[in-house]
Design an enzyme around this catalytic site. Sequence first.
Site, PDB file in Angstrom:
ATOM      1  N   LYS A  64       0.824  -1.225   0.000  1.00  0.00           N
ATOM      2  CA  LYS A  64       0.000   0.000   0.000  1.00  0.00           C
ATOM      3  C   LYS A  64       0.849   1.263   0.000  1.00  0.00           C
ATOM      4  O   LYS A  64       0.448   2.285  -0.556  1.00  0.00           O
ATOM      5  CB  LYS A  64      -0.974   0.029   1.179  1.00  0.00           C
ATOM      6  CG  LYS A  64      -0.348  -0.137   2.547  1.00  0.00           C
ATOM      7  CD  LYS A  64      -0.307  -1.559   2.945  1.00  0.00           C
ATOM      8  CE  LYS A  64       0.498  -1.801   4.190  1.00  0.00           C
ATOM      9  NZ  LYS A  64       0.283  -3.103   4.755  1.00  0.00           N
TER      10      LYS A  64
ATOM     11  N   GLU B 222      -5.411  -6.509  -4.288  1.00  0.00           N
ATOM     12  CA  GLU B 222      -6.390  -6.812  -3.235  1.00  0.00           C
ATOM     13  C   GLU B 222      -5.760  -6.830  -1.846  1.00  0.00           C
ATOM     14  O   GLU B 222      -6.343  -6.357  -0.864  1.00  0.00           O
ATOM     15  CB  GLU B 222      -7.039  -8.174  -3.524  1.00  0.00           C
ATOM     16  CG  GLU B 222      -8.130  -8.570  -2.557  1.00  0.00           C
ATOM     17  CD  GLU B 222      -9.298  -7.609  -2.604  1.00  0.00           C
ATOM     18  OE1 GLU B 222     -10.071  -7.676  -3.552  1.00  0.00           O
ATOM     19  OE2 GLU B 222      -9.440  -6.773  -1.672  1.00  0.00           O
TER      20      GLU B 222
ATOM     21  N   GLY C 297      -6.189  -6.799   4.275  1.00  0.00           N
ATOM     22  CA  GLY C 297      -5.672  -8.172   4.341  1.00  0.00           C
ATOM     23  C   GLY C 297      -6.489  -9.110   3.475  1.00  0.00           C
ATOM     24  O   GLY C 297      -6.544  -8.973   2.252  1.00  0.00           O
TER      25      GLY C 297
ATOM     26  N   ILE D  74      -9.752  -9.477   3.310  1.00  0.00           N
ATOM     27  CA  ILE D  74     -11.114  -9.034   2.956  1.00  0.00           C
ATOM     28  C   ILE D  74     -11.145  -8.596   1.488  1.00  0.00           C
ATOM     29  O   ILE D  74     -10.345  -7.755   1.090  1.00  0.00           O
ATOM     30  CB  ILE D  74     -11.552  -7.819   3.819  1.00  0.00           C
ATOM     31  CG1 ILE D  74     -11.416  -8.133   5.301  1.00  0.00           C
ATOM     32  CG2 ILE D  74     -12.966  -7.399   3.469  1.00  0.00           C
ATOM     33  CD1 ILE D  74     -11.602  -6.899   6.188  1.00  0.00           C
TER      34      ILE D  74
ATOM     35  N   GLY E 126       3.272 -10.456  14.029  1.00  0.00           N
ATOM     36  CA  GLY E 126       3.597 -10.324  12.593  1.00  0.00           C
ATOM     37  C   GLY E 126       2.672  -9.388  11.849  1.00  0.00           C
ATOM     38  O   GLY E 126       2.647  -9.384  10.625  1.00  0.00           O
TER      39      GLY E 126
ATOM     40  N   ASP F 157      -0.189   4.047   7.786  1.00  0.00           N
ATOM     41  CA  ASP F 157      -0.582   2.835   7.056  1.00  0.00           C
ATOM     42  C   ASP F 157      -2.079   2.909   6.711  1.00  0.00           C
ATOM     43  O   ASP F 157      -2.477   2.612   5.584  1.00  0.00           O
ATOM     44  CB  ASP F 157      -0.273   1.601   7.921  1.00  0.00           C
ATOM     45  CG  ASP F 157      -0.742   0.312   7.277  1.00  0.00           C
ATOM     46  OD1 ASP F 157      -0.044  -0.200   6.385  1.00  0.00           O
ATOM     47  OD2 ASP F 157      -1.823  -0.186   7.664  1.00  0.00           O
TER      48      ASP F 157
ATOM     49  N   LYS G  90      -3.893   3.130   2.961  1.00  0.00           N
ATOM     50  CA  LYS G  90      -4.995   2.248   2.528  1.00  0.00           C
ATOM     51  C   LYS G  90      -6.220   3.085   2.151  1.00  0.00           C
ATOM     52  O   LYS G  90      -6.909   2.786   1.164  1.00  0.00           O
ATOM     53  CB  LYS G  90      -5.333   1.263   3.636  1.00  0.00           C
ATOM     54  CG  LYS G  90      -4.251   0.214   3.844  1.00  0.00           C
ATOM     55  CD  LYS G  90      -4.454  -0.549   5.132  1.00  0.00           C
ATOM     56  CE  LYS G  90      -3.375  -1.602   5.331  1.00  0.00           C
ATOM     57  NZ  LYS G  90      -3.310  -2.112   6.698  1.00  0.00           N
TER      58      LYS G  90
ATOM     59  N   GLY H  35      -1.742 -10.268   8.687  1.00  0.00           N
ATOM     60  CA  GLY H  35      -1.259 -11.590   9.071  1.00  0.00           C
ATOM     61  C   GLY H  35      -0.974 -12.456   7.857  1.00  0.00           C
ATOM     62  O   GLY H  35      -1.399 -12.157   6.739  1.00  0.00           O
TER      63      GLY H  35
END
Length: 443
Positions: free
Chosen positions: A109, A133, A138, A140, A191, A205, A209, A307
Site C-alpha cells: 500500500k 487486493e 488483508g 477481505i 507479525g 498505514d 490504505k 497476518g
Amino acid sequence: VTSPPTEPIGIALLGCGVVGSGVVRILAEQRELLRRRTGLTFDVRHVVVRDVKKHAEHAGILPLSTDAQAAIDDKRVWIVLELMGGTDVTGELIERALRLGKPVVTANKSLLAEKGTQLFSLARQHETCIAFEASCGGGIPIIHALSTGLLANRIDALVGIVNGTSNVILTRMTRSGWGYEQALDEAKQLGFAEADPTLDVSGRDAAQKLAILASLAFNVQVAEADIHVEGIELVDAVDITFARELGYVVKLLAIAERRDADRLSLRVHPTLIHADDVLSDVAGSFNAISVWGHALGHALFYGRGAGQMPTASAVVSDLIGVALGTTPLAFKRLKIFPDTTAPADVLPFEQLETRSYLRLTARDVPGVLAEIAEALGRNGISLSAVLQHEVDRGQHVPVVITTHLAREGSMRQALREIDALTTVRPPTVCLRIMDQPKEFGVS
Ligand code: NDP
Ligand code: HSE
C-alpha cells in the site's frame, strides 16, 4: 490485455517473509484444489529474498535467490508477485516487470499510495495490469467489492478499521487494561506490524490504505497528503476509560465521505464511536470497512486485515484473477483506477464539522468550568456532556467534555484559548466523536 498464460504459470515471488511464505504455503498445499477449481497450475520459478541464509528451511525446496531483476526478466516468468515492501527499489522492480508486459500482484500500500497513478498508467501503456487486493484489508475482498460488486452504487461514505496493529493495541488497552507499549510488543510479535511500526501507530498505514480505497470508491485520485492523519500514540488508557463511561469505544478510523457540495472529507484519527456501533466489536487484527452506497445502503466488509495466511489468501486470489483474465479485462475497461480519473476535490480538515471529546487537566477552583465553557462558547461550540470525578479542592483533575457538531477550525481556536488559561494544564486532549448512524441516515 495480457495474453492468457500457458501452463503451468511461471511466477517470480519477490519477498518470502510473513506474506510471501504464506503464498508459498497456499500454492503448495492447495495445488490440487486450485487446479480443480480454476484449471490452472502454478510454478514458482524464483523466490527472491534479501538474505538466502535466513531461509535455511527452504534451501533445496524453493528456488531462492537475491537477484530480483534476473527473476523478473526470466522468460519462463509470466507474472510477478511483489511481497517485499518498501518503495524505491520495489517501485523500480515493478516498473521493470510492467515494461516487459508482465502483470504484477502487490500487497504494497505504501508504494501504491505514493506511485499508484504512475504505475497503473505504465501498466496500461504496456497492456498489462496491477492487482492489489492484499494492499487493503488483508484477506477481505474489499478491492473486488468496490471494483465489481458495488459498481451500481454512488458511494457516499466509506469508514474503516484498516490497520490491524492499531486495532490489536486499542483492543488490548480496552479489554485487558494493558499499557500502550506492552500492547505494541504483542502486535509486533504477531507479525501484523510493518517493518517500521511507526507507520501503523502514526495512522500512515491506514491513510495509505484509505488513499487506495477512496480512489476506487469515489473514482478520483487521492494522494496520502490529501488525508488528515492522527495516530494512536497519544491515546491514553484514561481516555479509553472515560469513553467507556460515556458509552463510547475508541477506534482508529479511516474515513472518506462526501460532504459539502460533493467535496470529499478524508481523514484518519482515533475516534469515539458508540458502543452499539457495529465497528465497536471489531477486535484484534480484524478489520472492517463500512460502505454506504446510494442503492445498497450500508454494507459491512469484515475479516482478518493482516497476518500471514489472510493476506496470502488475497494475493493468491489476485493471482487467479489475473491468470483467468478477469482482472486484466476489468483493469482495461473500467474507468475507476486513478490513472483514468481526476484529482479529488478535498474538503480541508479545518472546515469539517465534527463532534469532539476533550480531556482537560484543570485546577479544581471556583470559576474554572465557566472559563472553559466561555472559550468554547466564544467559538460557537456547544457542550453536549461534562464529566468530572470528585477530587480534593485545589487539585488538578481531568475534566471531560463532549461537544455538539462544530467546525474543526473553531475547535482549534477554542483549544488555543483553553490551553492559555492559568487554571488549565496543557495540552488538552481532543478526539473526534462519530455518530455514524445519524450522519449517514442509517438506523
Ligand atoms: P516481511 O518483512 O516479513 O518480508 C519481506 C520479504 O521481502 C523478506 O523475505 C525479505 O527478505 C524480502 N526483501 C525485502 N527487501 C528486499 C530486497 N531489497 N531485495 C530482495 N528481497 C527483499 O514483510 P511482510 O511479508 O510482512 O510484508 C510484505 C508486504 O506486504 C509489505 O508491502 C507489507 O506492507 C504488505 N502487507 C503485509 C501484511 C502483514 O500482515 N504482514 C498485510 C498486508 C500487506 P529476507 O527474508 O531475506 O529479509
Ligand atoms: N501493518 C498492517 C496492519 C498490515 O497492521 O494492518 C496489514 O496491511
